[in-house]
Design a protein around this motif. Structure first.
Motif, short mmCIF file in Angstrom:
data_model
loop_
_atom_site.label_atom_id
_atom_site.label_comp_id
_atom_site.label_asym_id
_atom_site.label_seq_id
_atom_site.Cartn_x
_atom_site.Cartn_y
_atom_site.Cartn_z
N ARG A 190 0.84 -1.20 0.00
CA ARG A 190 0.00 0.00 0.00
C ARG A 190 0.87 1.25 0.00
O ARG A 190 0.59 2.23 -0.72
N ALA A 191 1.96 1.22 0.78
CA ALA A 191 2.86 2.37 0.82
C ALA A 191 3.53 2.58 -0.53
O ALA A 191 3.68 3.73 -0.99
N GLY A 192 3.95 1.49 -1.18
CA GLY A 192 4.56 1.61 -2.50
C GLY A 192 3.63 2.25 -3.50
O GLY A 192 4.05 3.09 -4.31
N LYS A 193 2.36 1.86 -3.46
CA LYS A 193 1.36 2.46 -4.36
C LYS A 193 1.21 3.95 -4.06
O LYS A 193 1.15 4.78 -4.98
N ASN A 194 1.17 4.29 -2.76
CA ASN A 194 1.04 5.70 -2.38
C ASN A 194 2.23 6.53 -2.84
O ASN A 194 2.11 7.74 -3.08
N LEU A 195 3.38 5.86 -2.97
CA LEU A 195 4.60 6.56 -3.39
C LEU A 195 4.75 6.60 -4.91
O LEU A 195 5.75 7.09 -5.42
N GLY A 196 3.76 6.04 -5.61
CA GLY A 196 3.74 6.17 -7.07
C GLY A 196 4.06 4.92 -7.85
O GLY A 196 4.13 4.95 -9.08
N LEU A 197 4.27 3.79 -7.16
CA LEU A 197 4.56 2.55 -7.88
C LEU A 197 3.28 1.87 -8.34
O LEU A 197 2.24 1.96 -7.68
N ASP A 198 3.37 1.18 -9.46
CA ASP A 198 2.28 0.33 -9.90
C ASP A 198 2.09 -0.79 -8.86
O ASP A 198 3.06 -1.27 -8.26
N GLU A 199 0.84 -1.22 -8.66
CA GLU A 199 0.57 -2.23 -7.63
C GLU A 199 1.36 -3.53 -7.87
O GLU A 199 1.88 -4.14 -6.94
N LYS A 200 1.45 -3.94 -9.14
CA LYS A 200 2.19 -5.16 -9.45
C LYS A 200 3.67 -5.02 -9.11
O LYS A 200 4.30 -5.94 -8.61
N VAL A 201 4.21 -3.83 -9.40
CA VAL A 201 5.62 -3.58 -9.09
C VAL A 201 5.84 -3.56 -7.58
O VAL A 201 6.77 -4.20 -7.06
N ALA A 202 4.96 -2.86 -6.85
CA ALA A 202 5.08 -2.78 -5.40
C ALA A 202 4.97 -4.17 -4.77
O ALA A 202 5.69 -4.51 -3.82
N THR A 203 4.06 -4.97 -5.33
CA THR A 203 3.85 -6.33 -4.80
C THR A 203 5.07 -7.19 -5.05
O THR A 203 5.57 -7.88 -4.14
N ALA A 204 5.58 -7.17 -6.27
CA ALA A 204 6.74 -8.00 -6.62
C ALA A 204 7.95 -7.62 -5.77
O ALA A 204 8.67 -8.50 -5.26
N LEU A 205 8.18 -6.33 -5.61
CA LEU A 205 9.33 -5.88 -4.82
C LEU A 205 9.18 -6.28 -3.35
O LEU A 205 10.14 -6.72 -2.71
N THR A 206 7.98 -6.13 -2.82
CA THR A 206 7.73 -6.45 -1.41
C THR A 206 7.92 -7.94 -1.14
O THR A 206 8.62 -8.33 -0.19
N LEU A 207 7.33 -8.78 -1.99
CA LEU A 207 7.38 -10.22 -1.74
C LEU A 207 8.80 -10.76 -1.91
O LEU A 207 9.26 -11.60 -1.13
N GLN A 208 9.51 -10.28 -2.92
CA GLN A 208 10.88 -10.74 -3.11
C GLN A 208 11.78 -10.27 -1.98
O GLN A 208 12.69 -11.00 -1.55
N THR A 209 11.53 -9.07 -1.49
CA THR A 209 12.31 -8.54 -0.37
C THR A 209 12.07 -9.37 0.89
O THR A 209 13.01 -9.67 1.65
N ALA A 210 10.81 -9.75 1.11
CA ALA A 210 10.48 -10.59 2.26
C ALA A 210 11.19 -11.93 2.16
O ALA A 210 11.79 -12.42 3.14
N LEU A 211 11.15 -12.53 0.97
CA LEU A 211 11.83 -13.81 0.76
C LEU A 211 13.33 -13.68 0.97
O LEU A 211 13.96 -14.50 1.65
N GLY A 212 13.91 -12.63 0.40
CA GLY A 212 15.36 -12.43 0.51
C GLY A 212 15.79 -12.17 1.94
O GLY A 212 16.82 -12.70 2.39
N ALA A 213 15.03 -11.36 2.66
CA ALA A 213 15.38 -11.07 4.04
C ALA A 213 15.31 -12.33 4.90
O ALA A 213 16.20 -12.59 5.73
#
Length: 279
Positions: A190-213
């Motif tokens: 939701r924050a990524g979308k508010n900052l101007g990212l497309d929802e798919k982009v924000a989702t992909a970045l968030t999920l991969q970051t969670a997996l990587g962390a």
């Protein structure tokens, strides 16, 4: 009892968690002929039968040749399911994955059997990355404990705890834990979308970051606290975000939230115990 996976395993209840365990067992080489599932829902039985698994609606018939019986029903039907099996499970290892069902409650319902193991799984078991907290009394022998670990390891990490009360803490940390991370993911997307990212982009970045962390934390010799410090440059972007977390007392609130989950787990166990005693 041998501690190989070459045992007859009966599942009373064939829902998602049971299917996760069955899938893990089959992937590790347990012959499909060794598994029986009893479930009243025709659709569930059809799904399992398509995999070659024998199914039935008769719990008594299902357990006849079982070495291990996995209880995977909803807590509210526990007494209804187990009372007809009273005295029929004394020669079998019983593994319960029923939330809130204490060992004494199950023992009372099935006639005093002591070969009972209580497990608190979590939903990532559905993708073979579960975390299972396990407790058994001293009456459960070494072979039964090893066999339990082998069955559950098919779907993830197995951790034995020292006393049954700790299962409520396991429930708070890992049983309910996936929802906490999903909540954080939701918020970050939701924050990524508010900052101007497309929802798919924000989702992909968030999920991969969670997996990587998570993968970094699992494989690193450093603690999560040390890993956090390593990616937090003085006066940088990460520090700016973490300062907001600290002002909002996020850490304290997370600790309070898990304490609330533990308390509710204790209450549910007591409610289920009281209910079964009154049946």
């Amino acid at each position: 009892m041998a501690t190989s996976l070459n045992q007859n395993i009966c599942f009373i209840g064939g829902g998602n968690m049971a299917q996760a365990l069955i899938g893990g067992l089959l992937s590790r080489g347990l012959p499909v002929t060794r598994i029986t599932v009893s479930d009243p829902v025709e659709q569930i039985r059809q799904i399992l039968e398509e995999k070659g698994i024998q199914t039935t609606t008769d719990n008594g018939e299902a357990i006849k040749n079982a070495d291990v019986v996995v209880l995977a029903v909803k807590p509210q039907v526990l007494a209804t399911v187990l009372q007809p099996l009273k005295g029929l499970l004394s020669d079998k290892l019983v593994i319960s994955i029923i939330a809130g069902a204490e060992i004494q409650t199950i023992s009372d319902l099935i006639g005093g059997s002591q070969r009972i193991v209580r497990v608190m799984p979590n939903t990532p078991a559905l993708v073979q990355t579960g975390a299972h907290g396990i407790y058994a009394s001293a009456a459960v022998g070494t072979q039964d404990r090893e066999l339990t670990s082998q069955i559950l390891a098919a779907t993830g990490l197995t951790i034995w705890v020292d006393n049954e009360a700790q299962i409520d803490a396991v429930t708070a940390v890992s049983g309910s834990g996936p929802a906490y991370f999903f909540y954080l993911m939701e918020s970050m997307i939701r924050a990524g979308k508010n900052l101007g990212l497309d929802e798919k982009v924000a989702t992909a970045l968030t999920l991969q970051t969670a997996l990587g962390a998570a993968q970094m934390a699992i494989t690193s010799s450093n603690s999560p606290a040390e890993l956090r410090k390593n990616v937090t440059s003085p006066n940088g972007t990460t520090q700016a975000a973490l300062e907001v977390f600290d002002r909002a007392q996020i850490s304290q609130n997370i600790q309070a939230a898990l304490a609330a989950a533990q308390k509710r787990s204790q209450e549910l166990a007591q409610e289920l115990s009281d209910k079964t005693k009154s049946v």
